[in-house]
Design a protein around this motif. Structure first.
Motif, PDB file in Angstrom:
ATOM      1  N   PRO A  69       0.834  -1.217   0.000  1.00 48.20           N
ATOM      2  CA  PRO A  69       0.000   0.000   0.000  1.00 48.20           C
ATOM      3  C   PRO A  69       0.864   1.261   0.000  1.00 48.20           C
ATOM      4  N   ILE A  70       0.558   2.181  -0.890  1.00 40.27           N
ATOM      5  CA  ILE A  70       1.344   3.408  -1.021  1.00 40.27           C
ATOM      6  C   ILE A  70       0.398   4.594  -1.174  1.00 40.27           C
ATOM      7  N   SER A  71       0.975   5.766  -0.973  1.00 40.46           N
ATOM      8  CA  SER A  71       0.326   7.031  -1.313  1.00 40.46           C
ATOM      9  C   SER A  71       1.304   7.822  -2.164  1.00 40.46           C
ATOM     10  N   PHE A  72       0.777   8.622  -3.071  1.00 41.14           N
ATOM     11  CA  PHE A  72       1.660   9.403  -3.947  1.00 41.14           C
ATOM     12  C   PHE A  72       1.068  10.798  -4.116  1.00 41.14           C
ATOM     13  N   ALA A  73       1.950  11.737  -4.371  1.00 42.82           N
ATOM     14  CA  ALA A  73       1.565  13.130  -4.615  1.00 42.82           C
ATOM     15  C   ALA A  73       2.334  13.622  -5.827  1.00 42.82           C
ATOM     16  N   MET A  74       1.636  14.276  -6.731  1.00 45.74           N
ATOM     17  CA  MET A  74       2.263  14.763  -7.946  1.00 45.74           C
ATOM     18  C   MET A  74       3.312  15.828  -7.610  1.00 45.74           C
ATOM     19  N   CYS A  75       4.448  15.765  -8.297  1.00 44.34           N
ATOM     20  CA  CYS A  75       5.530  16.720  -8.033  1.00 44.34           C
ATOM     21  C   CYS A  75       5.181  18.126  -8.511  1.00 44.34           C
ATOM     22  N   ASP A  76       4.514  18.223  -9.639  1.00 48.44           N
ATOM     23  CA  ASP A  76       4.198  19.551 -10.171  1.00 48.44           C
ATOM     24  C   ASP A  76       2.772  19.582 -10.694  1.00 48.44           C
ATOM     25  N   ARG A  77       2.594  19.188 -11.917  1.00 48.32           N
ATOM     26  CA  ARG A  77       1.277  19.204 -12.536  1.00 48.32           C
ATOM     27  C   ARG A  77       0.667  17.814 -12.505  1.00 48.32           C
ATOM     28  N   GLY A  78      -0.593  17.782 -12.954  1.00 45.71           N
ATOM     29  CA  GLY A  78      -1.275  16.499 -13.081  1.00 45.71           C
ATOM     30  C   GLY A  78      -2.324  16.290 -12.001  1.00 45.71           C
ATOM     31  N   ASN A  79      -3.425  15.719 -12.414  1.00 40.23           N
ATOM     32  CA  ASN A  79      -4.517  15.386 -11.504  1.00 40.23           C
ATOM     33  C   ASN A  79      -4.894  13.930 -11.761  1.00 40.23           C
ATOM     34  N   PRO A  80      -4.380  12.996 -10.986  1.00 33.84           N
ATOM     35  CA  PRO A  80      -4.635  11.573 -11.257  1.00 33.84           C
ATOM     36  C   PRO A  80      -6.079  11.205 -10.949  1.00 33.84           C
TER      37      PRO A  80
END
Length: 879
Positions: free
Chosen positions: A695-706
């Motif tokens: 299980p992981i969490s991620f955050a975009m470094c700059d742009r992008g909306n997953p």
């Protein structure tokens, strides 16, 4: 001369006689013809008469047999004829005097003569119709139902609407939600999906600075009654201490704290789902204990079957009693720093169990028959006053349980909603002022007693009685209300999270849900629905069941359902308005392909959802005494992959990730990498858990909306230097696959890459399509005009082999998928929760370590060619 004159006279006489003879002959001839015509007409009349007399009664003169003289006069007996026609005459008179159909009297008039008042005012009708209209008015008076005011009373609405629930059960707050929310069907219940005001930003504002309210009453509750050791023995096979603290932990055995745990069919695979558990307070006088297991309704029946099966298997634990408390408790959840203020204002605890001396024996209340020690009540009041003095639940001990007996919620409900403009700031706790709450006296409550719950529900004072007292006694109504007051036992369960959203869970007996709900709403809570709770879970970095549990049977079934919905929606668009996932190199756009990821890193392919009896699963631990039927488990829950939830292993992976983020001063090399794996005891983990996801969490470094189902990939060797040197570089692009195709087969999307030329592929596709049309009798219909049934190929038709299709291979290796993703207001970036293959995650961390780069993954949408960078983190709590 005489002779001549005689001849002339004779000739004249002869001519005269001849003429007379001719005339007489003609007359005779005409007479004969008239007689023949009269005979024919008479015979015709006779036949018609005989035919008509066949259906006449016998008393009518004349007979069809022709025995009577046809020239005689016909006659009937009037008396007999009228008697025979009496019924017909009566019906005819009734039909003439009454109007037919379903119309009323005034509706029989021409439209230009009608008036609106005619329906209720008879004098508006013409004189000839008034008598008839009076009878209608008299008949309608007996059929008149209750007025709208009567029919719209709350208790009448509940009775009427309960008949409309059908196969789906309604919660106590259903009518309140149905007016303000979009409703959805979930596991046999009708629950609120999302609010109609679409306030996503307002929801986060109340989560971080206010108070959110959600109805969890659809969750099931299982009660276990028995000796404490027997209950622990029954539940031990379904839990694992590697995941976290279980029901046998000392912190929870006293009953002063509650917690969550994940139950398994066979650890580490085949999980059932997360379950919230709570022990009854310990009492030296009573040897039996009670344990409540509260879970999602989709797993409540499965959980009850497993527990009941373990009770039957263990002879020493057969004394344990299992009860289903479905719909016997009302469960509400409050989240946010202002939840303390809302709870303390909505409930009014009693300070004493004594009653007035004026009460007679018949009117004694349940709290007087079950008195509580005054010292215990004093201790509870001190703790409740401390809760009132705090600004946020974060200042309280985590997972605390508080049992109270409170007054009627309707007495503390304000006339208008409380202004929530002045929000409370979420401050860190002041440890020096926190009282000790490990004592089971504070968590003691009469809600554990079934008889008390039923009595409280039965003796609830109706709303009309309270309103009548308020209307009659304009001043000093406290004494009157005290004589009819009701007291309710409740439980307050403290909920702890690391981010925003800390709050309380409230448990009350069934029947009191609507009263408590209105009190909480009027004290400043903002109500949210199911979809809003998923967004709150994303803000809190918490996994939401069942969407974020892909290794469970319920989670896997939900993915299949969503895949069918998205697949059907995809084919509703015309071909030029839907993306070609084959050219975009997206192998599974509608469902996370967990099995394909496993196949990339293992030598032996494993099916994603197999129902066969052979699986390469792990054996059960040696300490596990109860083994379920392997065939039963594998057939019902056949997913071969599982999520790694061992706290020890996840902490080790988190440390490894932190080392890469810190950028150790040592020169990166394969030898140092092997040493780090050995130090963290991760060398053998990859071989033991090759089918596990992390299980992981991620955050975009700059742009992008997953979004949900976004692909998580490993960056290539060329991508990492560009991220370090070029600040304007947002990520690589996926090369367009010109040979990629999307084919519809069996109403499902088949994505692949063909090695045929465009001309040969079109010919093969046309041939395949012509075969379908020939078999199904739809020749001559264009492809886009074919329905779902028409387009289904024959069973022996293999589309992939005929069109020479191969699986699409993205340029970057996919190691996982996002299960819950979107824009997060807490960070101002696109964030997400998901799962990555353990082997793939180690490969990603190794590449980033060798290139001396922070652990960065690539995230791509299925309908896009753009990869974007994202920072990842390991979640080792609440997964």
């Amino acid at each position: 001369m005489e002779q001549k004159s005689n001849l002339v006279a004779a000739h004249t006489l002869i001519e005269a006689r001849g003429e007379r003879v001719v005339k007489e002959g003609t007359a005779v001839k005409i007479k004969d013809e008239n007689e023949d015509g009269q005979q024919k007409a008479a015979s015709t009349r006779k036949r018609k008469r005989e035919k008509r007399l066949k259906s006449q009664p016998k008393n009518v003169s004349g007979s069809p047999s022709g025995s009577q003289d046809t020239t005689s006069m016909r006659g009937i007996c009037v008396t007999d004829f009228v008697q025979a026609r009496a019924t017909e005459l009566h019906n005819m008179i009734s039909a003439v005097s009454q109007h037919g159909g379903t119309k009323r009297t005034f509706q029989t008039l021409p439209r230009h003569m009608r008036r609106r008042a005619m329906s209720h005012n008879i004098k508006r009708l013409p004189h000839r119709l008034r008598e008839q209209a009076k009878s209608e008015v008299v008949e309608s008076e007996f059929k008149k139902g209750p007025s709208r005011k009567t029919r719209r009373k709350p208790h009448k609405l509940v009775e009427e609407y309960s008949c409309q629930s059908g196969k789906f059960q309604w919660l106590e707050t259903h009518i309140w939600h149905a007016k303000r929310f979009k409703m959805m069907e979930y596991s046999g219940y009708k629950i609120a999906e999302c609010s109609c005001d679409k306030g996503a930003r307002a929801t986060y504002r109340y989560l971080s600075t206010g108070c959110l309210l959600y109805d969890l009453s659809y969750h099931g509750c299982i009660e276990l009654i028995g000796i404490e050791s027997d209950i622990v023995t029954v539940l031990h096979p379904l839990m694992s201490s590697e995941v976290g603290l279980t029901v046998q932990a000392k912190d929870y055995l006293t009953g002063s704290r509650s917690s969550h745990a994940i139950f398994y069919h066979s650890y580490p695979s085949y999980p059932i789902g997360p379950v919230q558990f709570l022990w009854s307070p310990k009492c030296d006088e009573v040897s039996e204990r009670q344990l409540w297991l509260m879970a999602d309704p989709s797993i409540n029946d499965v959980l009850m079957e497993e527990v009941a099966g373990n009770i039957q298997l263990l002879s020493s634990s057969r004394s344990v009693i299992i009860n289903n408390l479905k719909d016997q408790l009302v469960h509400y959840r409050l989240m946010g720093p202002r939840s303390n203020a809302v709870v303390t204002q909505a409930v009014d605890p009693v300070c004493s169990s004594a009653t007035d001396e004026e009460d007679v024996e018949e009117d004694r209340k349940w709290w007087t028959m079950q008195p509580v020690d005054e010292a215990v009540l004093s201790e509870k009041m001190k703790y409740f006053e401390y809760i009132t003095s705090t600004q946020s639940p974060r200042e309280l001990p985590s997972k605390t349980v508080v049992g109270l007996t409170v007054k009627d919620f309707r007495l503390s409900t304000p006339d208008r909603k409380v202004n929530t403009a002045a929000h409370v700031v979420d401050t860190p706790p002041n440890i020096t002022t926190i009282p000790i709450t490990d004592s089971s006296e504070i968590s003691s409550c009469h809600i554990w007693d079934k008889a008390t719950r039923e009595y409280v529900k039965k003796t609830m004072v109706p709303e009309c009685h309270l309103n009548k007292i308020r209307s009659e006694k304009l001043s000093d109504i406290s004494k009157e209300l005290k004589r009819v007051e009701s007291r309710v036992p409740i439980l307050l369960l403290h909920q702890t999270v690391n981010g925003v959203g800390i709050g309380w869970d409230i448990l009350v007996p069934a029947g009191w849900g609507k009263s408590l709900w209105m009190s909480l709403v009027y004290h400043g809570s903002r109500v949210v629905g199911y979809e809003d709770m998923k967004k709150c879970s994303l803000e809190q970095s918490l996994f939401h069941f069942p969407t974020d549990y892909p290794d469970t049977a319920v989670g896997h079934q939900l993915e299949l359902t969503n895949m069918r919905v998205l697949n059907s929606k995809y084919f509703k668009y015309p071909p030029d308005k839907r993306p070609n996932f084959g050219k975009l190199n997206s192998p599974s756009p509608f469902m996370p392909a967990w099995s394909l990821i496993i196949d990339q890193f293992t030598d032996k392919p494993v099916p994603s959802c197999s129902t066969e009896s052979e699986h390469d699963g792990h054996s059960e631990p040696a300490a596990k005494k109860i083994k379920l039927s392997e065939h039963k488990v594998r057939v019902k829950f056949g997913v071969s992959y599982y999520v790694l939830r061992s706290t020890k292993l996840l902490m080790a992976l988190s440390k490894l990730l932190n080392i890469v983020m810190i950028r150790d001063s040592r020169v990166p090399s394969n030898e140092h990498w092997s040493m780090m794996l050995t130090d963290l005891e991760l060398s053998s983990v990859a071989m033991e858990h090759d089918k596990a996801f992390v299980p992981i969490s991620f955050a975009m470094c700059d742009r992008g909306n997953p979004s949900t189902r976004s692909m998580i990939c490993i960056p290539s060797v060329e991508d990492l230097p560009k991220f370090s040197t070029d600040k304007l570089y947002h990520g690589p692009l996926e090369p367009l696959n010109k040979k990629g195709v999307c084919i519809r087969s069996n109403n499902e999307l088949v994505i692949g890459t063909t090695s045929l030329s465009n001309k040969k592929f079109k010919l093969a596709k046309q041939e395949l399509l012509s075969r379908k049309r020939t078999v199904l009798g739809t020749s001559g219909i264009p492809e886009e005009k074919l329905t779902v049934v028409d387009f289904n190929p024959p069973p022996d038709d293999d589309v992939a082999n005929r069109l020479n299709l191969q699986p699409v291979q993205p340029s970057r290796v996919t190691i996982g998928f996002a299960t819950n993703a979107g824009y997060a207001f807490s960070t101002g970036l696109g964030t997400g929760l998901g799962f990555c293959s353990l082997l793939g995650l180690l490969e990603l961390i190794k590449i980033c370590y060798l290139f001396n780069h922070p652990a960065t993954a690539l995230v791509r949408e299925h309908d896009s060619l753009q990869y974007r960078s994202a920072n990842i983190d390991i979640l080792h709590r609440n997964c």
